[in-house]
Design a protein around this motif. Structure first.
Motif, short mmCIF file in Angstrom:
data_model
loop_
_atom_site.label_atom_id
_atom_site.label_comp_id
_atom_site.label_asym_id
_atom_site.label_seq_id
_atom_site.Cartn_x
_atom_site.Cartn_y
_atom_site.Cartn_z
N ARG A 146 0.85 -1.19 0.00
CA ARG A 146 0.00 0.00 0.00
C ARG A 146 0.88 1.24 0.00
O ARG A 146 1.75 1.41 0.85
CB ARG A 146 -0.90 0.01 1.23
CG ARG A 146 -1.89 -1.15 1.28
CD ARG A 146 -2.57 -1.21 2.64
NE ARG A 146 -3.39 -0.04 2.86
CZ ARG A 146 -4.71 0.01 2.62
NH1 ARG A 146 -5.32 -1.05 2.14
NH2 ARG A 146 -5.39 1.09 2.88
N GLU A 173 -4.31 6.89 -3.66
CA GLU A 173 -4.18 5.57 -3.04
C GLU A 173 -3.54 4.64 -4.06
O GLU A 173 -4.00 4.55 -5.21
CB GLU A 173 -5.56 5.04 -2.63
CG GLU A 173 -5.53 3.69 -1.95
CD GLU A 173 -6.93 3.20 -1.61
OE1 GLU A 173 -7.07 1.98 -1.39
OE2 GLU A 173 -7.86 4.02 -1.57
N ARG A 189 -1.56 0.71 -4.97
CA ARG A 189 -1.28 -0.68 -4.63
C ARG A 189 -0.20 -1.17 -5.60
O ARG A 189 -0.38 -1.14 -6.81
CB ARG A 189 -2.54 -1.55 -4.78
CG ARG A 189 -3.68 -1.17 -3.85
CD ARG A 189 -3.36 -1.54 -2.41
NE ARG A 189 -4.50 -1.28 -1.53
CZ ARG A 189 -4.75 -0.12 -0.95
NH1 ARG A 189 -3.94 0.91 -1.15
NH2 ARG A 189 -5.78 0.03 -0.17
#
Length: 219
Positions: free
Chosen positions: A12, A21, A23
């Protein structure tokens, strides 16, 4: 060999305060795993989620083939080659950084943006940067990436539908949406499979519509 990597195991990253955000499926930025640096020419497979108004300010790249797949929303892209485009779901965007390029990526829309960005190492370094966008690529239409000796296949599968996995030295599979089965493994959104030296494999669609990106890679 089939090595399955689960969505929840990705690193993350991002900047929550800035509406970003991330990943990461491979070592990236501050995340370093010496056993997870690359798979063949694939250096990165990042899922980015940008809130409206968020984005990545101008930054450089070199000696990297960057392929972007928008899942939802609209990605505004500007680069030092003079191009400014809006990339939408179903479009394939390819930026060949070559000897060096700078670009900006933003969510200038009113809705959240989710996109996948995959980095591949070129066969030969240097050269002049280039930019290509293929709007609304059709199912099973391959996109050749000769700079990396690779081929991208987009697969959209209904429940129970089957499609062959390329018989290539290496294959990288990433599930964008829905569920699929490959061999004995069930894959859900965000899961991936790294396949080496296998032939005769199939992807089988599970419940609901599935969308899968399949990279056919050299040894």
């Amino acid at each position: 060999m089939i090595s399955v990597r689960r969505s929840g195991d990705r690193f993350r990253g991002g900047d929550e305060a800035a509406g970003i955000e991330s990943r990461h499926s491979f070592s990236f930025g501050t995340f370093y795993d010496p056993d997870n640096l690359r798979f063949g020419p694939v250096l990165a497979c990042n899922e980015e989620r940008l809130e409206p108004g968020a984005g990545f300010d101008e930054h450089p790249h070199s000696h990297t083939e960057i392929v972007t797949w928008v899942v939802e929303g609209e990605l505004t892209h500007r680069d030092s080659t003079g191009r400014a485009t809006v990339v939408r779901a179903g479009d394939v965007q390819h930026l060949s950084a070559a000897g060096g390029v700078r670009h900006v990526e933003r969510n200038d829309g009113d809705a959240p943006l989710t996109f996948l960005q995959m980095w591949l190492a070129p066969l030969d370094p240097g050269g002049e940067p280039s930019y290509t966008t293929v709007p609304g690529i059709a199912d099973s239409t391959p996109y050749a990436l000769p700079e990396a000796g690779a081929m991208l296949h987009v697969r959209r599968l209904a429940d129970g539908e089957r499609t062959a996995v390329p018989d290539a030295p290496r294959v990288y599979v990433h599930v964008v949406g829905g569920n699929v089965r490959i061999g004995d493994a069930e894959l859900t959104p965000g899961d991936s499979a790294r396949i080496t030296g296998e032939v005769g494999l199939e992807l089988v669609g599970g419940a609901g519509a599935a969308e899968v990106l399949v990279w056919e890679l050299p040894d």
